[in-house]
Write an enzyme that holds these catalytic residues in place. Structure first.
Site, mmCIF file in Angstrom:
data_model
loop_
_atom_site.group_PDB
_atom_site.id
_atom_site.type_symbol
_atom_site.label_atom_id
_atom_site.label_comp_id
_atom_site.label_asym_id
_atom_site.label_seq_id
_atom_site.Cartn_x
_atom_site.Cartn_y
_atom_site.Cartn_z
ATOM 1 N N SER A 97 33.535 39.014 42.188
ATOM 2 C CA SER A 97 34.665 39.953 42.157
ATOM 3 C C SER A 97 34.918 40.534 43.548
ATOM 4 O O SER A 97 34.085 40.416 44.444
ATOM 5 C CB SER A 97 34.351 41.094 41.192
ATOM 6 O OG SER A 97 33.835 40.573 40.006
HETATM 7 C C1 LIG Z 1 33.244 38.015 37.287
HETATM 8 S S1 LIG Z 1 31.818 37.104 36.961
HETATM 9 C C2 LIG Z 1 30.511 38.178 37.438
HETATM 10 C C3 LIG Z 1 30.362 38.375 38.889
HETATM 11 C C4 LIG Z 1 28.973 38.779 39.293
HETATM 12 N N1 LIG Z 1 28.604 40.075 38.834
HETATM 13 C C5 LIG Z 1 28.749 38.615 40.764
HETATM 14 O O1 LIG Z 1 28.266 39.541 41.420
HETATM 15 O O2 LIG Z 1 29.041 37.526 41.275
HETATM 16 C C6 LIG Z 1 31.634 37.178 35.211
HETATM 17 C C7 LIG Z 1 30.418 36.482 34.705
HETATM 18 O O3 LIG Z 1 30.248 36.793 33.334
HETATM 19 C C8 LIG Z 1 29.604 35.695 32.747
HETATM 20 N N2 LIG Z 1 29.685 35.773 31.287
HETATM 21 C C9 LIG Z 1 30.711 35.443 30.471
HETATM 22 N N3 LIG Z 1 30.369 35.621 29.193
HETATM 23 C C10 LIG Z 1 29.089 36.086 29.194
HETATM 24 C C11 LIG Z 1 28.185 36.467 28.167
HETATM 25 N N4 LIG Z 1 28.500 36.393 26.863
HETATM 26 N N5 LIG Z 1 26.964 36.890 28.529
HETATM 27 C C12 LIG Z 1 26.595 36.960 29.831
HETATM 28 N N6 LIG Z 1 27.425 36.614 30.838
HETATM 29 C C13 LIG Z 1 28.653 36.187 30.526
HETATM 30 C C14 LIG Z 1 30.317 34.506 33.357
HETATM 31 O O4 LIG Z 1 29.576 33.315 33.235
HETATM 32 C C15 LIG Z 1 30.501 34.975 34.789
HETATM 33 O O5 LIG Z 1 29.484 34.479 35.610
#
Ligand SMILES: C[S@@+](CC[C@H](N)C(=O)[O-])C[C@H]1O[C@@H](n2cnc3c(N)ncnc32)[C@H](O)[C@@H]1O
Length: 398
Positions: A97
């Site tokens: 993000s």
């Molecule tokens: C915007 S990214 C997060 C960015 C991260 N915090 C970083 O510093 O790079 C959103 C993340 O949420 C994860 N995600 C989606 N559904 C999820 C779930 N049910 N449980 C855990 N993670 C999940 C995705 O795989 C993705 O990597």
């Protein structure tokens, strides 16, 4: 590829200064973390969409390419880092993000030394690195549903000296084996707040998540844990994260796509409400989602010969749909509606209600979560103006 300290550190410092200047970063410990964490080590592969819908990696094999990539990485920009290419060409699987959004969230989370923090959505591991830098490895836990992303984040974090606990799991369940936590931060959007997160937060602890009751409908909300509930207000500034998925993106699409009814019966009428309203007044779109339902889609459609869209289109899970022409005749737009419900009428009515309430912005709204219901309120939890999350919104989340 090796990047010298004198190449990345000045860039990281400049990024921190920029975030301070735009009000997204204010406390000394987080400023120090942004300056100290080598973000480039966590995002060696940055992707870019091409105009034809395909994507390519930023080239880091030349000096010029590497400089551009570093400039990109140490700028206040979201980075596209993983796409699902199996079921839909333009589908995002993970991203890092905007740093300014991450630091604003970390500041809002009011982390204190000694706190144990759970992050939902490890992604690249950058946020986990900032947390581990501030709190130490043993206090940071992060889960992601994508096994390959967790593996990569683990390796890359270890290379720069951070060893938080990373787990492959569906974050809707929290991380019971390591609970309780003092803070939970979700970097993906949920249609309702999982009760497991509240149960796993210590009393007085804080949870921060993006609540999206339908695509684009909602905002970051910060909740405090009380014995019987969690409660708090929405953030004044709008933010939108990718949706939480219940399966890795390579397996299945996320939200069911609303389908149009086969019925050819339509109603034509006119409206004076601007068809851009759902985007221009995001609170209206949020409040309308309680009537429209969780599985609603909204978009600009029907491109003209120059590729410019000509209508706003809304579809709902029951097959109802509406299209409103973007072009107007002295402020009057044509509306076509089909299916069992008049969707544009719902937007018009919500706009009228919101206007009667004084057009409140996000920070006048709050959320109370109990085990059995989740309620949005205006100004105070006991307000007569409140909206209950529907069973469909709650059903998406255990
Ligand atoms: C915007 S990214 C997060 C960015 C991260 N915090 C970083 O510093 O790079 C959103 C993340 O949420 C994860 N995600 C989606 N559904 C999820 C779930 N049910 N449980 C855990 N993670 C999940 C995705 O795989 C993705 O990597």
């Amino acid at each position: 590829m090796t990047v010298r300290t004198d190449e990345w550190m000045p860039r990281a410092r400049k990024l921190a200064e920029e975030l301070v200047a735009i009000g997204k970063l204010w406390s000394a410990p987080w400023q120090e973390a942004v300056c100290a964490v080598p973000r480039h080590e966590l995002v060696p592969d940055v992707l870019r969409w091409d105009p034809d819908g395909s994507w390519h990696r930023l080239d880091t094999t030349t000096d010029q390419g590497q400089r551009e990539w570093l400039d990109h990485v140490y700028s206040n920009r979201a980075l596209l880092t993983a796409v699902a290419d199996r079921w839909e060409s333009r589908s995002l699987r993970s991203s890092s993000s905007m740093p300014g959004l991450m630091t604003r969230m970390l500041e809002t989370l009011q982390v204190r030394e000694g706190n144990r923090v759970l992050e939902i959505g490890t992604g690249t591991g950058y946020n986990a690195a900032l947390l581990a830098h501030r709190l130490g490895d043993t206090h940071v836990f992060s889960v992601d549903i994508e096994p390959d992303l967790v593996e990569l984040a683990r390796k890359r974090l270890a290379r720069i000296g951070y060893h938080p606990t990373l787990v492959v799991a569906n974050g809707t369940n929290g991380l019971p084996e390591h609970a309780p936590f003092d803070r939970i931060i979700a970097t993906c959007a949920v249609s309702a707040v999982p009760w497991a997160w509240i149960e796993q937060t210590n009393p007085g602890g804080i949870l921060l998540t993006d609540l999206k009751t339908a695509p684009g409908a909602g905002n970051l909300v910060r909740l405090t844990r009380y014995p019987d509930r969690a409660e708090g207000r929405f953030d004044p500034t709008y933010a939108a994260f990718m949706d939480l998925r219940h399966h890795p993106a390579a397996q299945t699409p996320n939200r069911p796509r609303p389908r149009r009814h086969c019925s050819t019966e339509t109603e034509q009428r006119t409206t004076t409400l601007d068809p851009r309203t759902p985007w221009a007044s995001l609170v209206v779109w949020f409040l309308a989602s309680f009537d429209l339902g969780a599985h609603t889609s909204l978009g600009y459609r029907r491109p003209d010969e120059n590729g410019k869209p000509t209508v706003t289109a809304i579809t709902a899970a029951d097959g109802s749909w509406a299209e409103v022409t973007l072009a107007d005749d002295h402020g009057v737009h044509q509306v076509t509606e089909g299916g069992p419900r008049q969707l544009w009428k719902i937007i018009e009515d919500t706009y009228t209600t919101w206007t009667k309430l004084g057009q409140p912005s996000w920070n006048r709204f709050g959320l109370t979560v109990t085990k059995n219901q989740q309620q949005i309120w205006l100004d105070t939890p006991t307000s007569s103006h409140s909206w209950l999350l529907t069973s469909a919104q709650l059903c998406d989340i255990p």
